[in-house]
Scaffold this motif. Structure first.
Motif, PDB file in Angstrom:
ATOM      1  N   SER A 122       0.777  -1.229   0.000  1.00  0.00           N
ATOM      2  CA  SER A 122       0.000   0.000   0.000  1.00  0.00           C
ATOM      3  C   SER A 122       0.813   1.286   0.000  1.00  0.00           C
ATOM      4  N   ILE A 152      -1.920   6.354   4.391  1.00  0.00           N
ATOM      5  CA  ILE A 152      -3.371   6.536   4.398  1.00  0.00           C
ATOM      6  C   ILE A 152      -4.112   5.224   4.676  1.00  0.00           C
ATOM      7  N   THR A 153      -3.600   4.112   4.173  1.00  0.00           N
ATOM      8  CA  THR A 153      -4.293   2.834   4.364  1.00  0.00           C
ATOM      9  C   THR A 153      -4.220   2.347   5.807  1.00  0.00           C
ATOM     10  N   LEU A 171      -8.245   1.667   7.058  1.00  0.00           N
ATOM     11  CA  LEU A 171      -8.893   1.878   5.755  1.00  0.00           C
ATOM     12  C   LEU A 171      -8.498   0.755   4.793  1.00  0.00           C
ATOM     13  N   GLY A 172      -7.238   0.361   4.827  1.00  0.00           N
ATOM     14  CA  GLY A 172      -6.769  -0.735   3.977  1.00  0.00           C
ATOM     15  C   GLY A 172      -7.507  -2.027   4.269  1.00  0.00           C
ATOM     16  N   LEU A 183      -9.586   7.040  -0.017  1.00  0.00           N
ATOM     17  CA  LEU A 183      -8.233   6.550  -0.317  1.00  0.00           C
ATOM     18  C   LEU A 183      -7.717   7.146  -1.630  1.00  0.00           C
ATOM     19  N   ASN A 184      -8.523   7.034  -2.675  1.00  0.00           N
ATOM     20  CA  ASN A 184      -8.054   7.445  -4.002  1.00  0.00           C
ATOM     21  C   ASN A 184      -7.701   8.930  -4.043  1.00  0.00           C
ATOM     22  N   SER A 208      -6.945  10.854  -1.483  1.00  0.00           N
ATOM     23  CA  SER A 208      -5.806  11.118  -0.594  1.00  0.00           C
ATOM     24  C   SER A 208      -4.485  10.798  -1.291  1.00  0.00           C
ATOM     25  N   SER A 253     -10.298   0.562  -6.053  1.00  0.00           N
ATOM     26  CA  SER A 253      -8.852   0.759  -6.056  1.00  0.00           C
ATOM     27  C   SER A 253      -8.174  -0.526  -6.506  1.00  0.00           C
TER      28      SER A 253
END
Ligand code: MN3
Length: 239
Positions: free
Chosen positions: A22, A35-36, A93-94, A119-120, A122, A191
């Motif tokens: 990630s 972020i993940t 988030l991941g 996610l995308n 960010s 994603s």
């Protein structure tokens, strides 16, 4: 039928896989955390530059709506979906995205769409800059030469992929465990990390939702994609 305990176990395993693949560009996204790796409640990250920083290629109005309204809505709706599910508040988030099919049915699509959107976007904001080199650098430049026969070849394939996305979606440059680059597309807010649970890294992203370009370019997606090459932050992108 899988038990809840098994579902949690699978979630943890899936997370380990996605966590490996990630990390993206060096720097900000890992500070303080990738972020993940963040958990509920999720927050809208700052753009990192002013709304007009990518003018004239991406106009200030679009940037303002895109970040302050669209991205914020993904964050707010993700938090709303998770609010009454405290058992998921410790999930990153991941983890949530890699295992969205195992989430409670009533929040599954909300988490997938809004978590993916969070996610995308960010990942996307820090990939933009008007400054610095206009062509890929270092190891990434070498890999692009190898896999696409040079930057022009890459640009051509990237543009074709961006124009091939029907409706809303994203274009991605990913690298697999064998260091092989690939241009991929995904619909909606999916994603490449969520689609396939494998060790994969996102190197570059392009939002081709109409909200990313419509105020300035209307239906002229090709022009938006062409201008994207003026705002890729090659200096910050790494392998
Ligand atoms: Mn968008």
């Amino acid at each position: 039928m899988i038990t809840r305990r098994e579902a949690i176990k699978r979630t943890v395993l899936g997370a380990a896989v996605i966590a490996m693949g990630s990390s993206i560009a060096k720097g900000e996204a890992k500070n303080p955390k990738d972020i993940t790796e963040l958990t509920y409640p999720f927050e809208l990250p700052p753009l990192g530059y002013s709304n007009d920083a990518m003018e004239p290629f991406i106009d200030a109005k679009t940037m303002e709506f895109h970040h302050d309204k669209h991205h914020r809505a993904y964050v707010d709706n993700l938090n709303k979906a998770l609010a009454s599910h405290s058992e998921l508040h410790g999930h990153t988030l991941g983890q949530l995205l890699a295992n969205s099919e195992e989430l409670p049915k009533e929040i599954r699509s909300a988490v997938r769409n809004n978590g993916g959107g969070h996610l995308n976007h960010s990942l996307f904001w820090p990939m933009l800059s008007k400054n610095g080199p206009r062509v890929p650098q270092g190891e990434l430049g070498k890999l692009i030469d190898t896999d696409f026969g040079g930057f022009d070849g890459f640009k051509k394939q990237w543009t074709a992929a961006a124009l091939s996305v029907f409706g809303s979606g994203w274009v991605w440059l990913t690298k697999d465990a064998e260091n092989k680059l690939k241009i991929e597309t995904s619909p909606n807010q999916d994603s490449p990390l969520g689609q396939e649970k494998q060790n994969k890294k996102i190197l570059l992203a392009l939002d081709v939702w109409e909200h990313a370009y419509y105020l300035k370019y209307q239906n002229r997606r090709a022009e938006y994609v062409e201008n994207f090459f003026n705002v890729i932050n090659w200096e910050r992108l790494s392998t």
